[in-house]
Write a protein that holds these residues in place. Structure first.
Motif, PDB file in Angstrom:
ATOM      1  N   GLU A  11      -7.085 -35.767  77.662  1.00  0.00           N
ATOM      2  CA  GLU A  11      -7.696 -35.800  78.500  1.00  0.00           C
ATOM      3  C   GLU A  11      -9.092 -34.781  78.233  1.00  0.00           C
ATOM      4  OE1 GLU A  11      -6.785 -33.214  83.065  1.00  0.00           O
ATOM      5  OE2 GLU A  11      -5.465 -35.298  82.711  1.00  0.00           O
ATOM      6  N   VAL A  12      -8.638 -33.190  77.429  1.00  0.00           N
ATOM      7  CA  VAL A  12      -9.322 -32.531  77.124  1.00  0.00           C
ATOM      8  C   VAL A  12     -10.500 -32.202  76.450  1.00  0.00           C
ATOM      9  CG1 VAL A  12      -9.514 -30.018  76.203  1.00  0.00           C
ATOM     10  CG2 VAL A  12      -7.667 -30.392  78.125  1.00  0.00           C
ATOM     11  N   MET A  13      -9.690 -33.212  75.599  1.00  0.00           N
ATOM     12  CA  MET A  13     -10.995 -33.624  74.599  1.00  0.00           C
ATOM     13  C   MET A  13     -12.246 -34.543  74.955  1.00  0.00           C
ATOM     14  SD  MET A  13      -9.177 -34.288  71.101  1.00  0.00           S
ATOM     15  CE  MET A  13     -10.993 -34.239  70.100  1.00  0.00           C
ATOM     16  N   GLY A  14     -11.536 -35.672  76.650  1.00  0.00           N
ATOM     17  CA  GLY A  14     -12.115 -36.324  76.279  1.00  0.00           C
ATOM     18  C   GLY A  14     -13.625 -35.833  77.668  1.00  0.00           C
ATOM     19  N   LEU A  15     -12.949 -34.938  78.353  1.00  0.00           N
ATOM     20  CA  LEU A  15     -14.173 -33.570  78.895  1.00  0.00           C
ATOM     21  C   LEU A  15     -14.746 -32.991  78.481  1.00  0.00           C
ATOM     22  CD1 LEU A  15     -13.585 -32.766  81.934  1.00  0.00           C
ATOM     23  CD2 LEU A  15     -12.276 -30.321  81.337  1.00  0.00           C
ATOM     24  N   ILE A  16     -14.514 -32.528  77.569  1.00  0.00           N
ATOM     25  CA  ILE A  16     -15.659 -32.092  76.316  1.00  0.00           C
ATOM     26  C   ILE A  16     -16.573 -33.156  75.742  1.00  0.00           C
ATOM     27  CG2 ILE A  16     -15.751 -30.994  73.391  1.00  0.00           C
ATOM     28  CD1 ILE A  16     -13.013 -29.798  74.318  1.00  0.00           C
ATOM     29  N   ASN A  17     -15.939 -34.044  75.476  1.00  0.00           N
ATOM     30  CA  ASN A  17     -16.223 -35.286  74.672  1.00  0.00           C
ATOM     31  C   ASN A  17     -17.731 -36.047  75.966  1.00  0.00           C
ATOM     32  OD1 ASN A  17     -18.157 -37.370  73.702  1.00  0.00           O
ATOM     33  ND2 ASN A  17     -16.149 -38.024  72.649  1.00  0.00           N
ATOM     34  N   SER A  18     -17.450 -35.790  77.207  1.00  0.00           N
ATOM     35  CA  SER A  18     -18.188 -36.605  78.294  1.00  0.00           C
ATOM     36  C   SER A  18     -19.287 -35.285  78.666  1.00  0.00           C
ATOM     37  CB  SER A  18     -17.680 -36.347  79.552  1.00  0.00           C
ATOM     38  OG  SER A  18     -16.371 -35.512  79.810  1.00  0.00           O
ATOM     39  N   ALA A  19     -18.798 -33.958  77.967  1.00  0.00           N
ATOM     40  CA  ALA A  19     -20.014 -33.228  78.470  1.00  0.00           C
ATOM     41  C   ALA A  19     -21.406 -33.349  77.223  1.00  0.00           C
ATOM     42  CB  ALA A  19     -19.545 -32.264  78.439  1.00  0.00           C
ATOM     43  N   GLY A  20     -20.986 -33.887  76.356  1.00  0.00           N
ATOM     44  CA  GLY A  20     -22.368 -34.422  75.810  1.00  0.00           C
ATOM     45  C   GLY A  20     -21.782 -33.802  74.320  1.00  0.00           C
ATOM     46  N   TYR A  21     -20.834 -32.521  73.843  1.00  0.00           N
ATOM     47  CA  TYR A  21     -20.051 -32.338  72.634  1.00  0.00           C
ATOM     48  C   TYR A  21     -19.904 -33.435  71.813  1.00  0.00           C
ATOM     49  CZ  TYR A  21     -20.882 -27.505  75.517  1.00  0.00           C
ATOM     50  OH  TYR A  21     -21.235 -26.657  76.012  1.00  0.00           O
ATOM     51  N   THR A  22     -20.293 -33.397  70.335  1.00  0.00           N
ATOM     52  CA  THR A  22     -19.980 -34.623  69.646  1.00  0.00           C
ATOM     53  C   THR A  22     -19.631 -34.035  68.536  1.00  0.00           C
ATOM     54  OG1 THR A  22     -22.134 -34.137  68.632  1.00  0.00           O
ATOM     55  CG2 THR A  22     -22.096 -35.790  69.703  1.00  0.00           C
ATOM     56  N   LYS A  23     -19.016 -33.085  67.987  1.00  0.00           N
ATOM     57  CA  LYS A  23     -18.599 -32.574  67.313  1.00  0.00           C
ATOM     58  C   LYS A  23     -17.151 -31.305  67.476  1.00  0.00           C
ATOM     59  CE  LYS A  23     -22.250 -31.723  63.993  1.00  0.00           C
ATOM     60  NZ  LYS A  23     -23.107 -31.276  62.773  1.00  0.00           N
ATOM     61  N   VAL A  24     -16.280 -32.814  67.834  1.00  0.00           N
ATOM     62  CA  VAL A  24     -14.638 -32.492  68.259  1.00  0.00           C
ATOM     63  C   VAL A  24     -14.191 -32.975  67.696  1.00  0.00           C
ATOM     64  CG1 VAL A  24     -13.058 -32.350  70.490  1.00  0.00           C
ATOM     65  CG2 VAL A  24     -15.787 -32.414  70.338  1.00  0.00           C
ATOM     66  N   ALA A  25     -13.229 -31.866  67.244  1.00  0.00           N
ATOM     67  CA  ALA A  25     -12.001 -31.797  66.086  1.00  0.00           C
ATOM     68  C   ALA A  25     -10.352 -31.455  66.715  1.00  0.00           C
ATOM     69  CB  ALA A  25     -11.918 -31.250  64.916  1.00  0.00           C
ATOM     70  N   LEU A  26      -9.322 -32.195  66.183  1.00  0.00           N
ATOM     71  CA  LEU A  26      -7.555 -31.172  66.267  1.00  0.00           C
ATOM     72  C   LEU A  26      -8.203 -30.995  65.659  1.00  0.00           C
ATOM     73  CD1 LEU A  26      -6.399 -35.106  67.461  1.00  0.00           C
ATOM     74  CD2 LEU A  26      -6.807 -32.754  69.195  1.00  0.00           C
ATOM     75  N   VAL A  27      -6.969 -29.929  65.852  1.00  0.00           N
ATOM     76  CA  VAL A  27      -6.302 -28.191  64.198  1.00  0.00           C
ATOM     77  C   VAL A  27      -4.862 -29.106  64.115  1.00  0.00           C
ATOM     78  CG1 VAL A  27      -6.268 -26.892  63.979  1.00  0.00           C
ATOM     79  CG2 VAL A  27      -8.137 -27.419  65.208  1.00  0.00           C
TER      80      VAL A  27
ATOM     81  N   ALA B 231     -21.963 -21.938  73.309  1.00  0.00           N
ATOM     82  CA  ALA B 231     -22.323 -22.885  72.857  1.00  0.00           C
ATOM     83  C   ALA B 231     -23.617 -22.753  72.274  1.00  0.00           C
ATOM     84  CB  ALA B 231     -21.795 -24.438  72.551  1.00  0.00           C
ATOM     85  N   ASP B 232     -24.950 -22.232  71.590  1.00  0.00           N
ATOM     86  CA  ASP B 232     -26.435 -22.863  71.493  1.00  0.00           C
ATOM     87  C   ASP B 232     -26.539 -24.417  71.539  1.00  0.00           C
ATOM     88  OD1 ASP B 232     -25.148 -22.563  69.239  1.00  0.00           O
ATOM     89  OD2 ASP B 232     -26.489 -21.626  68.616  1.00  0.00           O
ATOM     90  N   SER B 233     -25.964 -25.114  70.958  1.00  0.00           N
ATOM     91  CA  SER B 233     -26.551 -26.712  70.972  1.00  0.00           C
ATOM     92  C   SER B 233     -24.978 -26.736  71.597  1.00  0.00           C
ATOM     93  CB  SER B 233     -27.340 -27.021  70.384  1.00  0.00           C
ATOM     94  OG  SER B 233     -26.730 -27.251  68.990  1.00  0.00           O
ATOM     95  N   LYS B 234     -25.238 -28.442  71.636  1.00  0.00           N
ATOM     96  CA  LYS B 234     -24.445 -29.517  71.764  1.00  0.00           C
ATOM     97  C   LYS B 234     -23.827 -30.441  70.227  1.00  0.00           C
ATOM     98  CE  LYS B 234     -24.543 -30.305  76.315  1.00  0.00           C
ATOM     99  NZ  LYS B 234     -23.425 -29.827  77.749  1.00  0.00           N
ATOM    100  N   GLU B 235     -24.173 -29.407  69.238  1.00  0.00           N
ATOM    101  CA  GLU B 235     -23.550 -29.944  68.112  1.00  0.00           C
ATOM    102  C   GLU B 235     -22.820 -28.741  67.150  1.00  0.00           C
ATOM    103  OE1 GLU B 235     -24.418 -33.107  66.328  1.00  0.00           O
ATOM    104  OE2 GLU B 235     -26.005 -33.164  68.170  1.00  0.00           O
ATOM    105  N   ARG B 236     -22.433 -28.346  68.400  1.00  0.00           N
ATOM    106  CA  ARG B 236     -21.972 -26.707  67.825  1.00  0.00           C
ATOM    107  C   ARG B 236     -20.350 -27.304  67.507  1.00  0.00           C
ATOM    108  NH1 ARG B 236     -21.658 -20.610  69.107  1.00  0.00           N
ATOM    109  NH2 ARG B 236     -19.837 -20.759  67.576  1.00  0.00           N
ATOM    110  N   ARG B 237     -19.628 -27.130  66.309  1.00  0.00           N
ATOM    111  CA  ARG B 237     -18.071 -27.780  66.138  1.00  0.00           C
ATOM    112  C   ARG B 237     -17.426 -26.930  67.284  1.00  0.00           C
ATOM    113  NH1 ARG B 237     -15.945 -26.312  60.985  1.00  0.00           N
ATOM    114  NH2 ARG B 237     -17.542 -24.044  60.682  1.00  0.00           N
ATOM    115  N   ILE B 238     -16.390 -28.128  67.949  1.00  0.00           N
ATOM    116  CA  ILE B 238     -15.397 -27.644  68.534  1.00  0.00           C
ATOM    117  C   ILE B 238     -14.050 -28.096  68.533  1.00  0.00           C
ATOM    118  CG2 ILE B 238     -14.508 -27.431  71.146  1.00  0.00           C
ATOM    119  CD1 ILE B 238     -17.447 -28.629  71.869  1.00  0.00           C
ATOM    120  N   HIS B 239     -12.382 -27.037  68.597  1.00  0.00           N
ATOM    121  CA  HIS B 239     -12.031 -27.347  67.555  1.00  0.00           C
ATOM    122  C   HIS B 239     -10.597 -27.253  68.682  1.00  0.00           C
ATOM    123  CE1 HIS B 239     -12.625 -26.642  63.260  1.00  0.00           C
ATOM    124  NE2 HIS B 239     -13.395 -27.288  63.342  1.00  0.00           N
TER     125      HIS B 239
END
Length: 151
Positions: free
Chosen positions: A118-134, A96-104
């Motif tokens: 747990e994985v979503m929380g880990l990603i979110n705690s790293a500062g990624y804000t655009k996390v979605a479930l597929v 990811a080039d920035s923390k604004e990159r979408r993560i599915h």
């Protein structure tokens, strides 16, 4: 008002008591409560606006989202690359080039819900804000349509 009257003439009877009957008051309050509970969502609908029609295409991200997959065995993959749980944030930083990159996040349906969170929380705690479930809808699996992401 209701009055309690003497049943017979006796010297030792108590004087008449006056009590207020609150049953009608409670009935009216309950009806008003129900009316306001039903009417409250209708008042919060907002202002009706007739939106204009346009020929513009919807905005589309040029960059594909990063797919984090969790298999039924609990293995983590970033796109096609297998990673350990403690390396997940480092690999996401490389991709990811920035923390604004979408993560599915794609979790196998046999995996425990807690592992996905747990994985979503880990990603979110790293500062990624655009996390979605597929997920895959029932109609899309029959027609071969791609899975959909939900936030």
């Amino acid at each position: 008002m209701a009055f309690a009257l003497r049943k017979h003439d006796s010297e030792f009877d108590a004087p008449p008591m006056s009590d207020m009957n609150v049953t009608p008051l409670v009935d009216v309050m309950l009806v008003l409560l129900i009316v306001f509970m039903v009417a409250a969502p209708l008042m919060a609908a907002g202002v009706p606006v007739d939106l204009p029609k346009t020929q513009a295409k919807p905005l589309v991200d040029q960059k594909q989202p990063i797919a984090v997959s969790i298999t039924g065995e609990g293995k983590l993959f970033v796109d096609q690359r297998e990673v350990a749980a403690d390396e997940l944030i480092l690999v996401l930083g490389e991709n990811a080039d920035s923390k604004e990159r979408r993560i599915h996040v794609r979790g196998d349906k046999t995996i425990a819900y807690g592992k996905v969170i747990e994985v979503m929380g880990l990603i979110n705690s790293a500062g990624y804000t655009k996390v979605a479930l597929v997920s895959e809808s029932a109609s899309s699996s029959a027609q071969g349509a791609p899975p959909t992401a939900t936030r």
